[in-house]
Scaffold this motif. Structure first.
Motif, PDB file in Angstrom:
ATOM      1  N   ARG A 175     -19.705   0.301  17.493  1.00 21.18           N
ATOM      2  CA  ARG A 175     -18.848  -0.597  16.682  1.00 21.18           C
ATOM      3  C   ARG A 175     -19.707  -1.655  15.984  1.00 21.18           C
ATOM      4  NH1 ARG A 175     -13.447   0.575  15.360  1.00 21.18           N
ATOM      5  NH2 ARG A 175     -13.167  -1.651  15.062  1.00 21.18           N
ATOM      6  N   HIS A 211     -15.597   6.278  10.939  1.00 20.80           N
ATOM      7  CA  HIS A 211     -14.722   5.891  12.053  1.00 20.80           C
ATOM      8  C   HIS A 211     -15.546   5.787  13.323  1.00 20.80           C
ATOM      9  CE1 HIS A 211     -11.485   5.782  14.978  1.00 20.80           C
ATOM     10  NE2 HIS A 211     -12.177   6.683  15.659  1.00 20.80           N
ATOM     11  N   ASP A 269     -12.702   2.321  19.284  1.00 22.35           N
ATOM     12  CA  ASP A 269     -12.842   0.880  19.541  1.00 22.35           C
ATOM     13  C   ASP A 269     -12.799   0.469  21.007  1.00 22.35           C
ATOM     14  OD1 ASP A 269     -10.151   1.009  20.111  1.00 22.35           O
ATOM     15  OD2 ASP A 269      -9.526  -0.292  18.455  1.00 22.35           O
TER      16      ASP A 269
HETATM   17 MG    MG Z   1      -9.659   1.680  14.885  1.00 23.84          MG
END
Ligand code: MG
Ligand code: GDP
Length: 157
Positions: free
Chosen positions: A96, A126, A129
């Motif tokens: 991330r 993408h 998360d």
């Molecule tokens: Mg997301």
């Protein structure tokens, strides 16, 4: 094996990374793979596909009420994407950070979105998360026979 067999590092985390259709069109697949390899993560699954509607609906289920949802589904259906599973210590959090903010306009230079994208409606990549979401997303996009458990005889935590 030395360091990698110590208890703190034994549990290998995995995440789902996808180069979205704009990233494929712009020939960014190699650059993106390179960043994850260079960082030291291990590729354990990869495929190119035109995302099925049902998979996208499931993948973005939490966003179904948002005004941008129809455009998001059109975007994600606009061409093939490259789905990958990467493994390694803290891979969810670290990836991330490597990807940067959802809103590319705020993504820091040096991040994937901050280097390759200016707007969140075309934000190239993408990344799951959380660890829990990663497990769900991996089982949504891959069957277990598509994931390769291989031994890295190279420094890896
Ligand atoms: Mg997301
Ligand atoms: P991510 O986890 O950083 O990808 O962000 P989210 O899970 O919140 O949103 C999923 C995807 O929907 C984002 O990557 C964007 O492609 C898209 N998206 C999110 N918010 C917006 C928005 O406000 N406008 C538009 N056009 N797309 C958005």
């Amino acid at each position: 094996r030395h360091f990698s067999s110590s208890a703190a590092f034994r549990i290998q985390e995995r995440t789902l990374i996808a180069v979205k259709p704009d990233g494929v069109q712009r020939r960014l697949v190699g650059d993106i793979i390179k960043r994850f390899e260079q960082r030291g993560f291990k590729l354990v699954g990869m495929k190119m596909l035109q995302a099925p509607e049902g998979v996208l609906a499931d993948h973005y289920h939490d966003l179904r009420q948002k005004s941008f949802y129809p455009a998001l589904i059109r975007y994600m259906s606009s061409g093939p994407l490259v789905a990958m599973v990467w493994e390694g210590y803290n891979v969810v959090g670290t990836s991330r950070a490597m990807v940067g903010e959802t809103n590319s306009a705020e993504a820091k230079p040096g991040t994937i979105r901050g280097d390759f994208s200016i707007h969140m409606s075309r934000n190239v990549i993408h990344a799951s998360d959380s660890v829990e979401v990663a497990q769900k997303e991996i089982s949504l996009w891959f069957c277990s026979s598509e994931l390769v458990d291989w031994d890295s005889n190279f420094y890896q935590v």
